[in-house]
Design a protein around this motif. Structure first.
Motif, mmCIF file in Angstrom:
data_model
loop_
_atom_site.group_PDB
_atom_site.id
_atom_site.type_symbol
_atom_site.label_atom_id
_atom_site.label_comp_id
_atom_site.label_asym_id
_atom_site.label_seq_id
_atom_site.Cartn_x
_atom_site.Cartn_y
_atom_site.Cartn_z
ATOM 1 N N SER A 165 0.829 -1.144 0.037
ATOM 2 C CA SER A 165 0.121 0.161 0.081
ATOM 3 C C SER A 165 0.918 1.385 -0.073
ATOM 4 C CB SER A 165 -0.912 0.082 1.272
ATOM 5 O OG SER A 165 -0.172 -0.161 2.326
ATOM 6 N N ASN A 166 2.124 1.233 0.571
ATOM 7 C CA ASN A 166 3.013 2.370 0.494
ATOM 8 C C ASN A 166 3.871 2.535 -0.708
ATOM 9 O OD1 ASN A 166 4.785 0.518 0.793
ATOM 10 N ND2 ASN A 166 5.775 1.128 2.797
ATOM 11 N N ASN A 167 3.595 1.568 -1.716
ATOM 12 C CA ASN A 167 4.375 1.584 -3.051
ATOM 13 C C ASN A 167 3.556 2.409 -4.001
ATOM 14 O OD1 ASN A 167 5.756 1.444 -5.544
ATOM 15 N ND2 ASN A 167 6.067 -0.807 -5.054
ATOM 16 N N GLN A 168 3.392 4.088 -3.783
ATOM 17 C CA GLN A 168 2.595 4.679 -4.649
ATOM 18 C C GLN A 168 2.919 4.824 -6.081
ATOM 19 O OE1 GLN A 168 -0.365 6.090 -3.557
ATOM 20 N NE2 GLN A 168 0.223 4.890 -1.928
ATOM 21 N N ALA A 169 4.284 4.464 -6.400
ATOM 22 C CA ALA A 169 4.845 4.780 -7.625
ATOM 23 C C ALA A 169 4.212 3.303 -8.638
ATOM 24 C CB ALA A 169 6.403 4.512 -8.036
ATOM 25 N N ALA A 170 4.437 2.061 -7.973
ATOM 26 C CA ALA A 170 3.812 0.985 -8.625
ATOM 27 C C ALA A 170 2.183 1.097 -8.617
ATOM 28 C CB ALA A 170 4.206 -0.243 -7.769
ATOM 29 N N ILE A 171 1.476 1.480 -7.676
ATOM 30 C CA ILE A 171 0.135 1.537 -7.740
ATOM 31 C C ILE A 171 -0.497 2.614 -8.595
ATOM 32 C CG2 ILE A 171 -2.019 2.449 -6.593
ATOM 33 C CD1 ILE A 171 -0.420 1.341 -3.756
ATOM 34 N N GLY A 172 0.419 3.605 -9.015
ATOM 35 C CA GLY A 172 -0.115 4.588 -10.033
ATOM 36 C C GLY A 172 0.035 3.794 -11.623
ATOM 37 N N LEU A 173 1.303 3.207 -11.619
ATOM 38 C CA LEU A 173 1.503 2.642 -12.900
ATOM 39 C C LEU A 173 0.514 1.513 -13.058
ATOM 40 C CD1 LEU A 173 3.192 1.336 -15.199
ATOM 41 C CD2 LEU A 173 4.217 -0.115 -13.612
ATOM 42 N N TYR A 174 0.019 0.538 -12.193
ATOM 43 C CA TYR A 174 -0.824 -0.506 -12.406
ATOM 44 C C TYR A 174 -2.364 0.321 -12.577
ATOM 45 C CZ TYR A 174 2.688 -3.329 -10.540
ATOM 46 O OH TYR A 174 3.697 -4.196 -10.390
ATOM 47 N N GLU A 175 -2.619 1.350 -11.876
ATOM 48 C CA GLU A 175 -3.767 2.275 -12.181
ATOM 49 C C GLU A 175 -3.822 2.595 -13.840
ATOM 50 O OE1 GLU A 175 -5.058 3.773 -8.087
ATOM 51 O OE2 GLU A 175 -4.035 4.964 -9.236
ATOM 52 N N ARG A 176 -2.801 3.048 -14.192
ATOM 53 C CA ARG A 176 -2.720 3.528 -15.707
ATOM 54 C C ARG A 176 -2.956 2.234 -16.546
ATOM 55 N NH1 ARG A 176 1.243 6.515 -13.123
ATOM 56 N NH2 ARG A 176 2.951 5.244 -14.128
ATOM 57 N N LEU A 177 -2.591 1.302 -16.106
ATOM 58 C CA LEU A 177 -2.612 0.059 -17.077
ATOM 59 C C LEU A 177 -3.929 -0.639 -16.855
ATOM 60 C CD1 LEU A 177 0.947 -1.909 -16.488
ATOM 61 C CD2 LEU A 177 0.305 -0.266 -18.412
ATOM 62 N N GLY A 178 -4.926 0.074 -16.063
ATOM 63 C CA GLY A 178 -6.323 -0.530 -16.017
ATOM 64 C C GLY A 178 -6.717 -1.395 -14.939
ATOM 65 N N PHE A 179 -5.792 -1.220 -13.939
ATOM 66 C CA PHE A 179 -6.018 -2.145 -12.719
ATOM 67 C C PHE A 179 -6.573 -1.342 -11.666
ATOM 68 C CE2 PHE A 179 -2.691 -4.858 -14.641
ATOM 69 C CZ PHE A 179 -2.875 -6.041 -14.316
ATOM 70 N N GLU A 180 -7.656 -2.014 -11.129
ATOM 71 C CA GLU A 180 -8.393 -1.121 -9.924
ATOM 72 C C GLU A 180 -8.066 -2.092 -8.611
ATOM 73 O OE1 GLU A 180 -12.466 -1.194 -11.139
ATOM 74 O OE2 GLU A 180 -12.042 0.583 -12.685
ATOM 75 N N VAL A 181 -8.270 -1.374 -7.392
ATOM 76 C CA VAL A 181 -7.985 -2.004 -5.970
ATOM 77 C C VAL A 181 -9.336 -2.725 -5.874
ATOM 78 C CG1 VAL A 181 -7.711 -1.528 -3.544
ATOM 79 C CG2 VAL A 181 -6.235 -0.251 -5.198
ATOM 80 N N ARG A 182 -9.293 -4.144 -5.577
ATOM 81 C CA ARG A 182 -10.200 -4.636 -4.938
ATOM 82 C C ARG A 182 -10.484 -4.928 -3.525
ATOM 83 N NH1 ARG A 182 -10.281 -9.578 -3.113
ATOM 84 N NH2 ARG A 182 -12.565 -10.853 -3.204
ATOM 85 N N GLN A 183 -9.266 -5.138 -2.844
ATOM 86 C CA GLN A 183 -9.130 -5.317 -1.608
ATOM 87 C C GLN A 183 -7.989 -5.042 -1.010
ATOM 88 O OE1 GLN A 183 -12.019 -6.857 0.449
ATOM 89 N NE2 GLN A 183 -10.738 -5.962 1.929
ATOM 90 N N ALA A 184 -7.870 -4.308 0.382
ATOM 91 C CA ALA A 184 -6.760 -4.488 1.211
ATOM 92 C C ALA A 184 -6.617 -5.357 2.047
ATOM 93 C CB ALA A 184 -6.639 -2.896 1.813
ATOM 94 N N PHE A 185 -5.553 -6.119 2.246
ATOM 95 C CA PHE A 185 -5.034 -7.224 3.045
ATOM 96 C C PHE A 185 -3.911 -7.019 3.939
ATOM 97 C CE2 PHE A 185 -6.950 -9.283 -0.571
ATOM 98 C CZ PHE A 185 -8.112 -10.299 0.054
#
Length: 198
Positions: A165-185
């Motif tokens: 959750s603290n890897n904002q750069a990777a989260i931003g990349l995956y969001e740009r690629l069309g991924f959405e957060v489903r769940q936090a674990f």
């Protein structure tokens, strides 16, 4: 191959069976929604919070990327070295046997890789997405993720992945690629102590 485990229920019997699987000092990792308090000579430590992201749209159609290569057992040492340098998450000597692993080389050196890890009916996890520091920012991770997505989707499955959750750069990349957060674990390390019977 991977340090993940699960218990069928949060009961003393389940934790006792889990305890039997671990050597003293050995640990495994569980993914849970809530804090875990195991019994029977086991200790729990929360390692991180993970976002599980699922591809909400299909990967864009694209010509075959000639620079993307299939990796195999002959690449295992280099893959392990790249994972040790970039720390994408748990990666062991035989992790690449869990699914399709691909990479990009420059001047013979493995500079980026990604692969498939967990397989669940209808879903395939993309994992070990990593790029050498000096090659970051060149779009390599996105190319690898999209190449894997196209293969997964061609088989009729949906790609998903996990990211801290603290890897904002990777989260931003995956969001740009069309991924959405489903769940936090919660990612929880369970370690066997010397207490309890084997």
């Amino acid at each position: 191959m991977a340090p993940f485990a699960a218990v069928v229920s949060d009961t003393a019997t389940a934790w006792q069976e889990f305890h039997r699987l671990l050597q003293p000092g050995e640990q495994a990792r569980l993914i849970a929604l809530n804090p875990i308090e195991p019994t029977h000579g086991l200790q729990a430590e929360q390692v991180a919070v993970l976002h599980q992201m699922v591809a909400a749209i299909r990967a864009p159609d694209s010509a075959l990327d000639a620079a993307v290569l299939r990796l195999n057992h002959l690449d295992a040492e280099e893959m392990l070295d790249l994972a040790a340098k970039t720390k994408p998450g748990p990666f062991a000597r035989r992790t690449h046997q869990m699914g399709n692993y691909i990479g990009i080389r420059e001047r013979g050196q493995l500079i980026a890789m990604a692969g498939e890890r967990m397989l669940i009916d209808g879903y395939v996890e993309i994992s070990a997405v990593c790029v050498r520091d000096e090659y970051r920012g060149k779009g390599l991770a996105g190319r690898l993720v999209n190449a894997l997505r196209r293969g997964i989707e061609a088989r009729g499955d949906t790609p998903f992945l996990h990211v801290r959750s603290n890897n904002q750069a990777a989260i931003g990349l995956y969001e740009r690629l069309g991924f959405e957060v489903r769940q936090a674990f919660r990612l929880i390390a369970i370690k066997r102590t010397n207490m309890g019977s084997a």
